[in-house]
Scaffold this active site. Structure first.
Site, short mmCIF file in Angstrom:
data_model
loop_
_atom_site.label_atom_id
_atom_site.label_comp_id
_atom_site.label_asym_id
_atom_site.label_seq_id
_atom_site.Cartn_x
_atom_site.Cartn_y
_atom_site.Cartn_z
N GLN A 159 39.91 21.00 -19.53
CA GLN A 159 40.73 19.79 -19.65
C GLN A 159 41.23 19.37 -18.25
O GLN A 159 40.51 19.57 -17.30
CB GLN A 159 41.91 20.01 -20.62
CG GLN A 159 41.49 20.11 -22.08
CD GLN A 159 40.96 21.48 -22.48
OE1 GLN A 159 41.62 22.48 -22.29
NE2 GLN A 159 39.77 21.54 -23.06
N ASP A 197 37.14 15.99 -17.90
CA ASP A 197 35.82 15.39 -17.63
C ASP A 197 35.67 14.89 -16.19
O ASP A 197 34.93 13.94 -15.92
CB ASP A 197 35.53 14.24 -18.61
CG ASP A 197 35.62 14.70 -20.06
OD1 ASP A 197 35.26 15.86 -20.31
OD2 ASP A 197 36.05 13.91 -20.91
N LYS A 218 34.32 19.25 -13.56
CA LYS A 218 34.68 20.65 -13.24
C LYS A 218 33.48 21.58 -13.39
O LYS A 218 33.31 22.51 -12.62
CB LYS A 218 35.81 21.14 -14.17
CG LYS A 218 37.08 20.34 -14.06
CD LYS A 218 38.10 20.78 -15.08
CE LYS A 218 37.71 20.49 -16.52
NZ LYS A 218 37.59 19.07 -16.86
N GLY A 250 33.93 20.42 -22.62
CA GLY A 250 32.48 20.17 -22.53
C GLY A 250 32.17 20.05 -21.05
O GLY A 250 32.52 19.07 -20.41
N HIS A 251 31.57 21.10 -20.49
CA HIS A 251 31.30 21.14 -19.05
C HIS A 251 29.80 21.06 -18.81
O HIS A 251 29.03 21.88 -19.31
CB HIS A 251 31.85 22.44 -18.44
CG HIS A 251 33.36 22.53 -18.51
ND1 HIS A 251 34.07 23.59 -18.02
CD2 HIS A 251 34.28 21.66 -19.01
CE1 HIS A 251 35.36 23.37 -18.22
NE2 HIS A 251 35.51 22.22 -18.83
P1 GDP Z 1 33.94 18.44 -16.97
O1 GDP Z 1 34.42 18.51 -18.38
O2 GDP Z 1 35.04 18.25 -15.99
O3 GDP Z 1 33.05 19.59 -16.60
O4 GDP Z 1 33.03 17.12 -16.87
P2 GDP Z 1 31.93 16.63 -17.95
O5 GDP Z 1 30.74 17.48 -17.83
O6 GDP Z 1 32.55 16.47 -19.29
O7 GDP Z 1 31.68 15.15 -17.44
C1 GDP Z 1 31.25 14.89 -16.15
C2 GDP Z 1 29.90 14.15 -16.22
O8 GDP Z 1 29.61 13.62 -14.95
C3 GDP Z 1 28.74 15.06 -16.55
O9 GDP Z 1 27.77 14.31 -17.23
C4 GDP Z 1 28.22 15.48 -15.17
O10 GDP Z 1 26.84 15.84 -15.20
C5 GDP Z 1 28.42 14.20 -14.42
N1 GDP Z 1 28.70 14.34 -12.97
C6 GDP Z 1 29.38 15.31 -12.31
N2 GDP Z 1 29.50 14.99 -11.01
C7 GDP Z 1 28.85 13.81 -10.84
C8 GDP Z 1 28.65 12.95 -9.72
O11 GDP Z 1 29.10 13.18 -8.59
N3 GDP Z 1 27.95 11.79 -9.95
C9 GDP Z 1 27.47 11.46 -11.18
N4 GDP Z 1 26.83 10.32 -11.32
N5 GDP Z 1 27.65 12.25 -12.26
C10 GDP Z 1 28.35 13.40 -12.08
P1 IMO Z 2 36.97 19.16 -20.51
O1 IMO Z 2 37.23 20.63 -20.22
C1 IMO Z 2 38.63 15.40 -22.00
C2 IMO Z 2 41.57 15.68 -25.24
C3 IMO Z 2 41.15 15.12 -26.59
C4 IMO Z 2 42.50 14.64 -27.12
C5 IMO Z 2 43.45 15.71 -26.60
C6 IMO Z 2 43.80 16.77 -27.62
O2 IMO Z 2 35.59 18.84 -20.89
O3 IMO Z 2 37.53 18.32 -19.42
P2 IMO Z 2 42.44 18.84 -28.60
O4 IMO Z 2 41.19 18.90 -29.41
O5 IMO Z 2 42.41 19.61 -27.34
O6 IMO Z 2 43.66 19.19 -29.43
O7 IMO Z 2 42.62 17.28 -28.23
O8 IMO Z 2 42.81 16.32 -25.49
N1 IMO Z 2 40.64 16.69 -24.68
C7 IMO Z 2 39.81 16.45 -23.67
N2 IMO Z 2 39.53 15.30 -22.99
N3 IMO Z 2 38.03 16.55 -21.63
C8 IMO Z 2 38.31 17.71 -22.27
O9 IMO Z 2 37.84 18.91 -21.86
C9 IMO Z 2 39.19 17.68 -23.37
N4 IMO Z 2 39.66 18.61 -24.23
C10 IMO Z 2 40.55 18.00 -25.01
O10 IMO Z 2 40.23 14.06 -26.43
O11 IMO Z 2 42.85 13.43 -26.49
MG MG Z 3 34.12 17.57 -20.21
#
Ligand code: GDP
Ligand code: IMO
Ligand code: MG
Length: 434
Positions: free
Chosen positions: A224, A13, A16, A40-41
């Site tokens: 991840q 999170d 990416k 979840g991207h």
């Molecule tokens: P990922 O799993 O690495 O793709 O990240 P996620 O999408 O799960 O979580 C990142 C969250 O931060 C999402 O809601 C993005 O829209 C948001 N985000 C990404 N870059 C920025 C930033 O520079 N500032 C803010 N405020 N939000 C951001």
């Molecule tokens: P993105 O790509 C954050 C965490 C789960 C749990 C552990 C194992 O959005 O960054 P799993 O279901 O993979 O066996 O769970 O890994 N986890 C993540 N945490 N971002 C993710 O993906 C994750 N995918 C798995 O919360 O702790």
């Molecule tokens: Mg994510």
């Protein structure tokens, strides 16, 4: 070699999705190489928000090949839904390809995921419940279904005849919710999957390598983060795939000498979802404040993310394992108006200062963060004006914070992200293609 990998430097999170989308403008192909729909991207383009789980971020921009590599585990029911949602939001599915060697997540894997978690009791991992661990278990145990199996009905029948009864016995033993399907209903479901995606299944290793031979630009999108890696993460509080550099080769079928640049995505503070050690965690009000300011709630499960200060011991571990050639820093805007920003630069364990992330969970549970305090910066009103001004116009304290990270990790911060939108980005790249 025109390849770039994007890997999360913390516990997932990091942003990416945003960074992949920003950087894939000039790429021909985007490849997911590990994980599944536990990811979840989020990608924000003007007023559109895409939340991708199983699909590579490349589907957001038309004209790209978006590849699900052999190292990924795929839930085809969920993927079908996601494909529809993304199509409706304006994404393009024409370029989607799925490796014939990618393993399939079955319903029984999800049920076993839940049952295993219950079985662990106080040692629960806090998985996403998507069946990721049980699917990788079956891959290693050589009893998994692969996407390519869908194209061979006799093989499917044969595999179902011994795997399904075995899984039913296992579910009964673990007290999992029972599975009502029979050999026949499972076969017809899998044949429906074939109708859905059969024409997208191919040898993606050949596809990627031929693209590289032709001088095409390929971007590898990690899921991840390094600290969730099955070998190098906070085991057993990890996911079940290889999230670090090595996973790119095994998970997409390219040789190590094909790899060129690796950009680590570092969130300006630290978050983690689920259980496991987190040395710089803020368990009080400040942690809650960061969670709410940063919107730190899981894209896949909706769970609140635990929050804490930036931990450079974690980022050094990730950089060493993934070979970061530069970093992208996200969510600096969330730290606006925080007067002081402690940055963790070492751990104190048993009276000793430790600079490298230890393997032992018990040592980590004793570890106290050693902080260096950085000054915070004042927030701004107009992000687009700030971005127009470029790096040199950023608040001085923010530049200090960024440059402290650069010195510690010995790499340049090529991308500075100041908001979720594609455009809320400062780009400091020199001459790379990406
Ligand atoms: P990922 O799993 O690495 O793709 O990240 P996620 O999408 O799960 O979580 C990142 C969250 O931060 C999402 O809601 C993005 O829209 C948001 N985000 C990404 N870059 C920025 C930033 O520079 N500032 C803010 N405020 N939000 C951001
Ligand atoms: P993105 O790509 C954050 C965490 C789960 C749990 C552990 C194992 O959005 O960054 P799993 O279901 O993979 O066996 O769970 O890994 N986890 C993540 N945490 N971002 C993710 O993906 C994750 N995918 C798995 O919360 O702790
Ligand atoms: Mg994510």
């Amino acid at each position: 070699m025109p390849t770039l990998a994007i890997i999360g430097a913390q516990w997932g999170d990091e942003g990416k999705g945003k960074i992949t989308d920003y950087l894939d403008e000039n790429a021909d192909m985007i490849v997911r190489f590990q994980g599944g729909n536990n990811a979840g991207h989020t990608i924000v383009v003007d007023d559109k928000v895409f939340k991708l789980h199983g699909l590579p971020s490349g589907v957001v921009r038309p004209g790209k090949l978006a590849v699900i590599g052999n190292g990924v585990v795929v839930n085809l029911d969920d993927l079908a839904e996601e494909i529809e949602q993304v199509k409706q939001a304006g994404g393009s599915m024409d370029g989607l390809r799925i490796s014939d060697r990618a393993h399939l997540i079955m319903n029984y894997h999800k049920k076993l995921d839940g049952a295993e978690e219950k079985y662990r009791g106080k040692n629960v991992v806090g998985t996403t419940g998507k069946g990721i661990g049980p699917t990788y278990q079956d891959k290693i145990a050589r009893i998994g279904f692969r996407a390519g199996d869908l194209l061979e009905e006799d093989l499917l029948k044969d595999k179902i005849s011994f795997i399904l009864p075995y899984k039913k016995d296992l579910m009964a033993m673990l007290g999992a919710e029972s599975c009502s399907c029979t050999n026949e209903t499972l076969l017809s479901k899998m044949l429906r999957w074939k109708d859905l995606i059969g024409d997208r299944i191919c040898d993606t290793s050949v596809l990627i390598n031929e693209a590289l031979d032709d001088g095409k630009k390929v971007l590898f999108e990690g899921a991840q983060g390094a600290m969730l890696d099955i070998d190098h993460g906070t085991y057993p509080y990890v996911t079940s795939s290889a999230t670090c550099g090595g996973g790119i080769c095994t998970g997409s079928g390219i040789a190590p000498n094909r790899l060129d640049k690796v950009l680590g995505v570092v969130k300006a503070y630290t978050t983690r979802v689920g259980e496991g050690p987190f040395v710089s965690e803020l368990t009080g009000d400040l942690g809650k404040e960061l969670q709410s300011k940063g919107g730190e709630f899981g894209v896949t499960t909706g769970r609140g993310r635990r929050c804490g200060w930036l931990d450079l011991v974690v980022c050094e571990h990730a950089s060493r394992l993934c070979g970061f050639t530069s970093i992208g820093i996200t969510k600096l805007d969330v730290l606006n108006d925080v007067p002081e920003l402690p940055v963790c630069v070492a751990y104190e364990i048993d009276g000793q200062e430790v600079k490298h992330f230890p393997a032992s969970i018990s040592k980590l549970s004793m570890a106290k963060p050693v902080y260096e305090n950085m000054k915070g910066w004042k927030g701004w009103k107009d992000t687009s004006a700030l971005i127009k001004g470029g790096y040199d116009e950023l608040p001085g304290e923010m530049r200090e914070y960024i440059e402290f990270m650069e010195r510690y990790l010995k790499v340049k911060a090529d991308i500075i992200s100041l908001g979720p939108d594609r455009d809320e980005t400062i780009d400091r790249r020199n001459d790379w293609w990406y």
